[in-house]
Design a protein around this motif. Structure first.
Motif, PDB file in Angstrom:
ATOM      1  N   ALA A 257       0.833  -1.216   0.000  1.00 11.79           N
ATOM      2  CA  ALA A 257       0.000   0.000   0.000  1.00 11.79           C
ATOM      3  C   ALA A 257       0.865   1.262   0.000  1.00 11.79           C
ATOM      4  N   LEU A 258       2.097   1.136   0.528  1.00 12.55           N
ATOM      5  CA  LEU A 258       2.998   2.293   0.601  1.00 12.55           C
ATOM      6  C   LEU A 258       4.036   2.268  -0.529  1.00 12.55           C
ATOM      7  N   SER A 259       3.899   1.302  -1.448  1.00 13.78           N
ATOM      8  CA  SER A 259       4.822   1.147  -2.592  1.00 13.78           C
ATOM      9  C   SER A 259       6.281   1.040  -2.127  1.00 13.78           C
ATOM     10  N   LEU A 260       6.510   0.291  -1.036  1.00 17.22           N
ATOM     11  CA  LEU A 260       7.872   0.163  -0.501  1.00 17.22           C
ATOM     12  C   LEU A 260       8.532  -1.118  -0.995  1.00 17.22           C
ATOM     13  N   THR A 261       9.797  -1.021  -1.370  1.00 16.92           N
ATOM     14  CA  THR A 261      10.561  -2.211  -1.741  1.00 16.92           C
ATOM     15  C   THR A 261      10.998  -2.943  -0.461  1.00 16.92           C
ATOM     16  N   PRO A 262      11.293  -4.238  -0.541  1.00 15.52           N
ATOM     17  CA  PRO A 262      11.601  -5.010   0.670  1.00 15.52           C
ATOM     18  C   PRO A 262      12.745  -4.444   1.507  1.00 15.52           C
ATOM     19  N   GLU A 263      13.739  -3.805   0.890  1.00 14.66           N
ATOM     20  CA  GLU A 263      14.875  -3.263   1.674  1.00 14.66           C
ATOM     21  C   GLU A 263      14.412  -2.181   2.647  1.00 14.66           C
ATOM     22  N   LYS A 264      13.257  -1.574   2.366  1.00 13.35           N
ATOM     23  CA  LYS A 264      12.781  -0.479   3.225  1.00 13.35           C
ATOM     24  C   LYS A 264      11.868  -0.973   4.347  1.00 13.35           C
ATOM     25  N   VAL A 265      11.695  -2.273   4.436  1.00 18.43           N
ATOM     26  CA  VAL A 265      10.751  -2.812   5.427  1.00 18.43           C
ATOM     27  C   VAL A 265      11.528  -3.662   6.437  1.00 18.43           C
ATOM     28  N   ILE A 266      11.444  -3.286   7.707  1.00 19.13           N
ATOM     29  CA  ILE A 266      12.152  -4.040   8.748  1.00 19.13           C
ATOM     30  C   ILE A 266      11.272  -5.219   9.166  1.00 19.13           C
ATOM     31  N   VAL A 267      11.799  -6.420   8.977  1.00 22.20           N
ATOM     32  CA  VAL A 267      11.032  -7.634   9.292  1.00 22.20           C
ATOM     33  C   VAL A 267      11.803  -8.469  10.313  1.00 22.20           C
ATOM     34  N   THR A 268      11.172  -8.687  11.467  1.00 20.53           N
ATOM     35  CA  THR A 268      11.779  -9.556  12.484  1.00 20.53           C
ATOM     36  C   THR A 268      10.784 -10.618  12.964  1.00 20.53           C
ATOM     37  N   VAL A 269       9.623 -10.654  12.319  1.00 25.85           N
ATOM     38  CA  VAL A 269       8.596 -11.615  12.757  1.00 25.85           C
ATOM     39  C   VAL A 269       9.100 -13.053  12.635  1.00 25.85           C
ATOM     40  N   ASP A 270       9.984 -13.312  11.674  1.00 27.37           N
ATOM     41  CA  ASP A 270      10.562 -14.652  11.533  1.00 27.37           C
ATOM     42  C   ASP A 270      11.360 -15.034  12.778  1.00 27.37           C
ATOM     43  N   LYS A 271      12.053 -14.058  13.365  1.00 29.39           N
ATOM     44  CA  LYS A 271      12.940 -14.329  14.514  1.00 29.39           C
ATOM     45  C   LYS A 271      12.231 -14.268  15.865  1.00 29.39           C
ATOM     46  N   HIS A 272      11.255 -13.352  15.989  1.00 33.34           N
ATOM     47  CA  HIS A 272      10.663 -13.068  17.314  1.00 33.34           C
ATOM     48  C   HIS A 272       9.215 -13.520  17.454  1.00 33.34           C
ATOM     49  N   ALA A 273       8.508 -13.793  16.345  1.00 30.63           N
ATOM     50  CA  ALA A 273       7.047 -13.989  16.340  1.00 30.63           C
ATOM     51  C   ALA A 273       6.367 -12.698  16.804  1.00 30.63           C
ATOM     52  N   ASN A 274       5.097 -12.800  17.186  1.00 31.02           N
ATOM     53  CA  ASN A 274       4.362 -11.604  17.608  1.00 31.02           C
ATOM     54  C   ASN A 274       4.577 -11.403  19.110  1.00 31.02           C
ATOM     55  N   THR A 275       5.371 -10.401  19.452  1.00 30.44           N
ATOM     56  CA  THR A 275       5.643 -10.125  20.872  1.00 30.44           C
ATOM     57  C   THR A 275       4.802  -8.951  21.368  1.00 30.44           C
ATOM     58  N   SER A 276       3.684  -8.707  20.702  1.00 34.13           N
ATOM     59  CA  SER A 276       2.727  -7.673  21.121  1.00 34.13           C
ATOM     60  C   SER A 276       3.422  -6.315  21.281  1.00 34.13           C
TER      61      SER A 276
END
Ligand code: COA
Length: 317
Positions: A257-276
């Motif tokens: 929705a924000l037209s962002l490429t993957p390098e601009k998106v910080i993803v840690t859900v793989d490592k931490h899961a949902n920690t609220s």
């Protein structure tokens, strides 16, 4: 107004992969990975939420070159406090010796850290504080029913923290704008079945996953676009999106929705899961320690959680 001068985080040592979970829950690595992007999560053994918060908070203070006594304010975003009262923030104050700080908790579930950043805005605007510590800390594993595979695979424990300090007139970095909202009509879609008003136990998580997914996607898109519009900014002005880490598919949808490429998106859900409430400051600290941000970068933080609560924060690094 304030700027962020330090970040820190802490994860308990007990790391469980999807494979580990599948030994006692009827699930599989491929199901969890495909639907959520989660590969592992950390669970507390003997630690309390305040213990996680202390470790993340002290790491953030060290990163900011401040001591606990420099703090005027501690806000802890948590939905898993040590006790019903006193606040986890008061307990953390005692444990770190932040004797000059006013302390309270914020309960906005997964949006808690964004709510904390937004509340802090008022304290800085009215010049009541010079230095604040905002911590998101959770022991979500204590609210999980390990016989309900639709929820127990999604969550993890941990804590993240940020130190905020008053900007000087010369500072170009700092908070630009926050936004927080609530849609209380949807409280039944994601909730626990216990708590002091109902029973002597905190209960366990119940969720209507597909409905939550749908609301998360639409509200997060709106929050992000509204924040940009209110500042007269474009999608292309965003250098990094730091989303609440609930589900990779929700994150991808906001990024699209924000037209962002993957390098601009910080993803840690793989490592931490949902920690609220801990998920955004954990991701923020992870990216900061990776050296991803440079001075002047525009960061967009966003979260959605039970309540439904949601919100965002635009920050110039
Ligand atoms: N392992 C294996 N199978 C599972 C499973 C698990 N952990 N959990 C559910 N399933 C099964 C279901 O029983 C169902 O089987 P059936 O078709 O035989 O009945 C099937 O997988 C599909 O279940 P469904 O609930 O429709 O899956 P989904 O595609 O909606 O994905 C979520 C489930 C929870 C991953 C998804 O709805 C989601 O991410 N929702 C948002 C959750 C969230 O982020 N919440 C926090 C917001 S802060």
């Amino acid at each position: 107004m304030y700027k962020i001068i330090g970040t820190g985080s802490y994860l308990p040592s007990n790391c469980l992969s999807n494979e580990d979970l599948s030994k006692f829950v009827d699930t599989s690595d491929s199901w969890i990975t495909d639907r959520t992007g989660i590969k592992q999560r950390y669970f507390v053994k003997d630690e309390l939420t305040s213990d996680l918060a202390v470790k993340a908070g002290l790491a953030a203070l060290e990163n900011a070159n401040l001591t606990a006594e420099d703090l005027d304010l501690i806000i802890i975003a948590t939905t898993t406090p040590d006790l019903t009262f006193p606040s986890t923030a008061s307990i953390v104050q005692r444990k770190i010796g932040a004797v000059n700080a006013a302390c309270f908790d914020v309960q906005a579930v997964c949006s808690g850290f964004i709510y904390g950043l937004s509340i802090a805005e008022g304290f800085f605007a009215t010049k009541k504080v010079k230095n604040a510590l905002i911590i998101g800390a959770e022991s979500l594993s204590k609210l999980l029913d390990f016989e309900d595979r639709t929820t127990c695979v999604l969550f993890g424990d941990g804590a993240g923290a940020a130190v905020l300090t008053e900007k000087t007139p010369e500072d170009t970095s700092g908070l630009i704008r926050t936004s927080i909202s609530t849609k209380g009509e949807f409280t039944d879609l994601l909730k626990t079945d216990g708590g002091p008003g109902l029973s002597q136990s905190a209960g366990v998580v119940h969720m209507q996953g597909q409905e939550v997914f749908r609301h998360a996607v639409s509200n997060l898109k709106k929050v992000c676009l509204d924040l940009l519009a209110k500042e007269g900014m474009e999608k292309s002005d965003i250098d990094f999106l730091i989303p609440h880490q609930a589900n990779k598919r929700i994150i991808d949808s906001t990024a699209k929705a924000l037209s962002l490429t993957p390098e601009k998106v910080i993803v840690t859900v793989d490592k931490h899961a949902n920690t609220s409430a801990a998920s955004i400051p954990l991701a923020l600290d992870w990216a900061n320690k990776q050296g991803k941000f440079k001075k002047g970068d525009i960061l967009l933080l966003e979260a959605f959680g039970a309540g439904f609560t949601f919100g965002g924060a635009l920050i110039k690094w």
